[in-house]
Motif scaffolding. Structure first.
Motif, short mmCIF file in Angstrom:
data_model
loop_
_atom_site.label_atom_id
_atom_site.label_comp_id
_atom_site.label_asym_id
_atom_site.label_seq_id
_atom_site.Cartn_x
_atom_site.Cartn_y
_atom_site.Cartn_z
N GLY A 144 -5.69 12.36 4.94
CA GLY A 144 -6.92 11.85 5.54
C GLY A 144 -7.78 10.99 4.65
N LEU A 145 -7.54 10.97 3.36
CA LEU A 145 -8.39 10.22 2.44
C LEU A 145 -8.35 8.72 2.74
N LEU A 146 -7.17 8.15 2.80
CA LEU A 146 -7.05 6.72 3.02
C LEU A 146 -7.62 6.32 4.38
N THR A 147 -7.36 7.10 5.40
CA THR A 147 -7.91 6.82 6.73
C THR A 147 -9.43 6.82 6.69
N ALA A 148 -10.02 7.77 6.00
CA ALA A 148 -11.48 7.85 5.89
C ALA A 148 -12.05 6.66 5.12
N VAL A 149 -11.40 6.28 4.04
CA VAL A 149 -11.87 5.15 3.24
C VAL A 149 -11.80 3.86 4.04
N LEU A 150 -10.69 3.66 4.75
CA LEU A 150 -10.53 2.45 5.55
C LEU A 150 -11.52 2.41 6.72
N ALA A 151 -11.80 3.55 7.32
CA ALA A 151 -12.74 3.61 8.43
C ALA A 151 -14.17 3.36 7.97
N ALA A 152 -14.48 3.75 6.74
CA ALA A 152 -15.82 3.57 6.20
C ALA A 152 -16.11 2.12 5.85
N LEU A 174 0.84 -1.19 0.00
CA LEU A 174 0.00 0.00 0.00
C LEU A 174 0.88 1.24 0.00
N ARG A 175 0.58 2.19 -0.84
CA ARG A 175 1.37 3.43 -0.92
C ARG A 175 0.81 4.47 0.05
N ARG A 176 0.75 4.09 1.29
CA ARG A 176 0.14 4.92 2.34
C ARG A 176 0.82 6.29 2.44
N GLU A 177 2.14 6.31 2.48
CA GLU A 177 2.85 7.59 2.63
C GLU A 177 2.56 8.53 1.46
N ASP A 178 2.58 7.99 0.26
CA ASP A 178 2.32 8.81 -0.92
C ASP A 178 0.88 9.33 -0.91
N LEU A 179 -0.07 8.45 -0.59
CA LEU A 179 -1.48 8.87 -0.55
C LEU A 179 -1.72 9.90 0.54
N ASP A 180 -1.12 9.68 1.71
CA ASP A 180 -1.30 10.65 2.80
C ASP A 180 -0.67 12.00 2.48
N ALA A 181 0.45 11.99 1.76
CA ALA A 181 1.10 13.24 1.39
C ALA A 181 0.27 14.02 0.36
N ARG A 182 -0.30 13.31 -0.60
CA ARG A 182 -1.08 13.98 -1.65
C ARG A 182 -2.50 14.32 -1.22
N PHE A 183 -3.13 13.39 -0.46
CA PHE A 183 -4.54 13.54 -0.09
C PHE A 183 -4.70 13.22 1.40
#
Length: 100
Positions: A91-99, A80-89
């Motif tokens: 909170g997005l990944l955290t919100a998607v995973l929580a949903a 998972l490209r968590r660092e890249d996604l968190d840098a660009r967007f």
């Protein structure tokens, strides 16, 4: 050595990431990567689709920049490209995973 193409962090597009994450099978892949080992072989995923459809889902995630895939021998491993996604967007990944 075979390599797969991945977008650079600065080239990640919100519409492509959201489109990739819109599918429940792809969200399941992302969830397993987020909850599991840092790197997993594609065969480690128990998905309710055929192998060819599974390959399609992994490709969509890779081309959108959500995951990174590397050959390890004959197997393809995904991270998972968590660092890249968190840098660009943020909170997005955290919100998607929580949903879910």
């Amino acid at each position: 050595m075979r390599t797969l193409e991945h977008p650079d962090r600065d080239d990640l597009r919100l519409d492509a990431v959201l489109s990739a994450l819109a599918d429940p099978v792809r969200r399941a892949i992302v969830g397993q990567l987020a909850d599991g080992h840092a790197e997993q072989a594609c065969m480690a995923f128990a998905l309710p689709v055929s192998k060819s459809t599974s390959t399609h889902h992994f490709r969509v995630l890779r081309e959108a920049g959500v995951i990174e895939q590397r050959y390890r021998g004959t197997a393809i491993h995904s991270t998972l490209r968590r660092e890249d996604l968190d840098a660009r967007f943020p909170g997005l990944l955290t919100a998607v995973l929580a949903a879910g």
